[in-house]
Structure formats: C-alpha cells, structure tokens
Design an enzyme around this catalytic site. Structure first.
Site, PDB file in Angstrom:
ATOM      1  N   HIS A  31       0.386  -1.023  -0.149  1.00  0.00           N
ATOM      2  CA  HIS A  31       0.239  -0.020   0.142  1.00  0.00           C
ATOM      3  C   HIS A  31       0.418   1.265  -0.042  1.00  0.00           C
ATOM      4  O   HIS A  31       1.724   1.506   0.954  1.00  0.00           O
ATOM      5  CB  HIS A  31      -1.037   0.174   1.739  1.00  0.00           C
TER       6      HIS A  31
ATOM      7  N   ASP B 212     -16.398   2.182   5.919  1.00  0.00           N
ATOM      8  CA  ASP B 212     -14.797   2.841   5.514  1.00  0.00           C
ATOM      9  C   ASP B 212     -16.075   4.616   4.961  1.00  0.00           C
ATOM     10  O   ASP B 212     -15.213   5.378   4.454  1.00  0.00           O
ATOM     11  CB  ASP B 212     -13.377   2.290   5.172  1.00  0.00           C
TER      12      ASP B 212
ATOM     13  N   ARG C 113     -15.736  12.616   6.283  1.00  0.00           N
ATOM     14  CA  ARG C 113     -14.532  12.797   6.754  1.00  0.00           C
ATOM     15  C   ARG C 113     -13.993  13.245   5.320  1.00  0.00           C
ATOM     16  O   ARG C 113     -13.553  14.720   6.007  1.00  0.00           O
ATOM     17  CB  ARG C 113     -13.508  12.058   7.263  1.00  0.00           C
TER      18      ARG C 113
ATOM     19  N   SER D  20      -9.080   3.355   7.716  1.00  0.00           N
ATOM     20  CA  SER D  20      -9.477   3.669   6.759  1.00  0.00           C
ATOM     21  C   SER D  20      -8.230   1.812   6.135  1.00  0.00           C
ATOM     22  O   SER D  20      -9.248   1.479   5.438  1.00  0.00           O
ATOM     23  CB  SER D  20      -9.005   4.493   6.557  1.00  0.00           C
TER      24      SER D  20
ATOM     25  N   LYS E  51      -9.500  -2.349   5.204  1.00  0.00           N
ATOM     26  CA  LYS E  51      -9.453  -2.574   3.664  1.00  0.00           C
ATOM     27  C   LYS E  51      -8.563  -3.706   3.293  1.00  0.00           C
ATOM     28  O   LYS E  51      -8.408  -4.559   2.811  1.00  0.00           O
ATOM     29  CB  LYS E  51      -9.232  -1.220   2.720  1.00  0.00           C
TER      30      LYS E  51
END
Ligand code: URA
Length: 433
Positions: free
Chosen positions: A82, A161, A168, A183, A187
């Site tokens: 990520h 999320d 947000r 968040s 995932k």
C-alpha cells in the site's frame, strides 16, 4: 448504548471500549447512527486521538462491516503493498509482475484517483480491454493463473469506511492518524493478504508533510497489522517531486513498461519499485535477506520474466498485451506544449501537487468522483531536483487534447545559482516492535 455518551466521552478525552466502537461503526454503516453524530465523533477523535487498543478496535469493526476476501485456497503467503499516494507513483504496476514472477503470490486491491494524485486502477484502464473490476472468484483465478491479481475493490468490502470517509471528506476530518490507520488497514485486512509492505510518503507532495507525522502513521499501521498477525514493514519515502518522468495514465503505463524492460534503471522510481518488490519477497518468505531478495528482483527483470508475467496477466484479464510493446495502441493525445525554464541554474524544488492538479485539469484526473478521464493526456517531466538547466530548455511537455489547464502557479519550480544535492528517496524503515 447512546451515541451521545460516546461523543461526550471522546470530547472529554476518555478512551472508548471495543463494544462502543463496534456500536458506532455498525450503526454508521447500517444508517442507524445519524451522520451528524458520526461527524461529531470524528471531530472529537481528530482532536483527542485514539489509543492503540482503540485504533485496533476501530480497524476490526470497519473490517467486519462488509465482505472479506478469502485467499486461503491459494498456496503460499500472499503479499500486498500500500502506498499513501503521490504524484506519478506507478510502483504497483512495476512491482506486481516482478513479485509474481519471483514466485510469491501478489494480491492487491487498488483505488481510483481523486484530486491531484492518480489511482492505479485508472492507469490500468489505459491498457485496452484490461478488466480491473473483478469478482472475488475472478480475482482468485487471476492469482492462481498468473501469480498476480490487482483489481478495484471487489464486492462490498468495508462499507463502513466508504461511509465514514465520505463524512470525513466534507467535515475536514481526513487528517487524523488513527482514522487514516483504521481506514487503510481495515481494507488491507479484508483483502485477505498475509503480508503487507507500506510505502508511507513524506513531503510537500504527500499527505504527511513532516517526517514525524509520516513516522507516527507508519508506526500506527505497522502496530495494527502486527496485532492482527500480518507480516508487515513500512518504508518512509520522500515525495518532494513527481516520481519518474510520467504523470498521466497512458504515459505512466509506458514508463512502467520501460522499467520492467530494464530501462531507467538508476531512477528513483526504478530503485523504489525494486526495493519495495524485494521487501515483499522477504515478507513472502522467498529470500532469507534483503540482498538475496534484491538479486532475485534484478535477475527477474534482466531475464525478461517480469515483463512476460505482466503480458500474461494483461492477457488473462482481457487486455491487449501487444499494447505493452507497441505504445501507439495506448490512448494518446493530439497536441504537445513545452513548458520552458525561465532562467539558467540548478533545479532546487518542483511542486508535485501543482503538477498533479495540472494533469487533473487537462482531463487526466478527477476533480469529482464521477468525472470521466482522458487517459491519453499527461505531463512528461524532463528534469529532476538537483539537475542543471539552461534558460529556455523544456522542463515539461504537456500531452493534451485541447485542455491545457490553468497556468502553473508562480514558484511551481525553483531554479537558482547554487548547487542542490540530490536527496535520498528512502528516508527510513519501520519494523514491528
Ligand atoms: N487513504 C485511505 O484509504 N484512507 C484514508 O483515510 C486516507 C488515505
């Protein structure tokens, strides 16, 4: 349980219990908790923060709000990566085929771009025919057949999320380390991989502007991954200028292919992609130490195996592999416009955010969620920080189809008479404690 009590507790600095957090997250996802109460709690979390156990509980509640991907039938440790996102960041396209070609199953879910940063799924969309919205079965099939699966989020993963991120976004509560951690990590945990390498970007062009914030976010995500039994490591990398020569979807596919074919080997982009791939091999158990993992990566690129895996993956998912060798088959642009240096000197800084916004205004990115992209437009970046430039020399070439965007803001590039040493791309690594 009453949401009022949770909001009051967090407002006054108390820690919430896992049961309270689960009550909120389930209610937000189902619609039984009103948006104004979720928004108030989000703001209280921004100000008061969360302890590690609270962040863990929030991550779990968000993970469990929807479907989870089951990759257990596929042998071996499945690895994922990520990145917190940057301009011109195309490392996923490069490292996925490398890791798979080295024998480690690489299972990644990627996003679409919004605002000044691009999204991996949009870059793939520039490859004619390639399908990037796969069902769970298709995702597993791609992983079995080619060792590589990369898709937009499939099915109903982490609906909480989606709901909370949308809130947000409109309540100025995105910038909170526990909220970002939960968040992203919810995932990743729902995505089914066993191991995760994190690329946390730091600098003017990134979410985390300072080294301290980047380190705190990296530590928070590593702690959550470790607590859930993931093999995990974070790299903190510099994002002060665009990554590589290409910004824009088809251009970024071209640059990725060039690197997979052995080109631009000394660039920060190639070195970062190869290092991330090597870290994934280490976590995936394919090498005993980093040096061996890096040697495997280098051999895999030099032998052509990485590129062969990329072609096979594109073909297996409906794409045109010939477009990886004949770039005229990728979307293009009708016009070119050079942006030239207005003085001679050494390039000190380049505003990557401004370049990302320009690419978006040209049609290559989304200002709003439903915008349709022009996949052929983008920006070629000819010079890096630390390079000498002559007056009038092109620094950028805009590839456009009639939309050239607003002029770049004054000061988007800083050229001065003094030298500017090249800064390292890797700032530090964070391992589980
Ligand atoms: N990316 C995410 O997926 N979530 C955040 O909160 C921030 C960045």
């Amino acid at each position: 349980m009453r949401m009022y009590d949770l909001i009051y507790a967090k407002k006054t600095g108390a820690a919430l219990s896992p049961e309270q957090i689960a009550f909120w997250v389930e209610g937000a996802a189902r619609g039984s908790v009103p948006d104004e109460q979720s928004a108030a709690l989000l703001m209280a979390i921004c100000w008061r923060g969360m302890t590690v156990p609270e962040t863990l509980a929030l991550t779990l509640a968000m993970r469990d709000s929807g479907e989870r991907v089951d990759l257990s039938a596929i042998p071996g440790l499945k690895v994922d990566k990520h990145s917190t996102g940057g301009v011109g960041d195309k490392t996923t396209l490069i490292l996925g085929p490398i890791v798979a070609a080295c024998g480690v199953p690489c299972a990644m879910f990627s996003g679409r771009g919004l605002g000044h940063t691009g999204g991996t799924v949009d870059k793939y969309a520039a490859i004619p025919g390639l399908r990037v919205e796969l069902s769970q079965d298709e995702f597993r099939q791609s992983l079995r057949a080619t060792g590589f699966a990369n898709s937009a989020q499939t099915g109903d993963i982490t609906p909480a999320d989606r709901k909370l991120y949308a809130l947000r976004d409109i309540t100025a509560t995105v910038e909170s380390i526990p909220l970002i951690t939960a968040s992203i990590m919810s995932k990743k945990l729902a995505g089914g991989a066993d191991a995760l390498v994190l690329d946390v970007k730091c600098g003017a062009g990134a979410f985390m502007k300072t080294r301290d914030d980047a380190r705190t976010l990296a530590r928070s995500m590593v702690a959550v991954g470790q607590a859930h039994g993931m093999r995990i490591k974070a790299l903190i990398t510099r994002m002060e200028e665009p990554l590589g020569w290409a910004i824009g979807n088809a251009l970024e596919v071209r640059e990725s292919v060039q690197i997979l074919k052995g080109g631009h080997a000394g660039s920060d982009l190639a070195r970062m992609s190869f290092r991330l791939a090597a870290e994934m091999l280490l976590l995936g158990g394919a090498a005993p130490a980093l040096a061996e993992a890096e040697a495997q990566v280098a051999d895999c690129v030099a032998s052509g195996r990485a590129m062969a895996t990329f072609r096979a993956w594109v073909a297996a998912n409906g794409g045109d592999p010939a477009a990886l060798d004949d770039f005229t088959r990728l979307p293009g642009s009708a016009h070119r416009l050079e942006v030239r240096a207005d003085r001679a000197g050494t390039l000190q800084a380049m505003d990557s955010r401004a370049l990302g916004i320009l690419a978006m205004e040209m049609g290559g990115g989304r200002a709003a969620k439903d915008d349709v992209l022009d996949l052929g437009v983008g920006i070629e970046v000819h010079r890096n920080v630390g390079d000498a430039v002559e007056k009038g020399e092109p620094i950028l070439t805009l590839h456009h189809n009639g939309r050239t965007g607003n002029p770049l803001p004054a000061g988007w590039v800083d050229i001065e008479d003094r030298p500017c040493p090249k800064a390292p791309w890797l700032l530090e690594t964070i391992e589980p404690g």
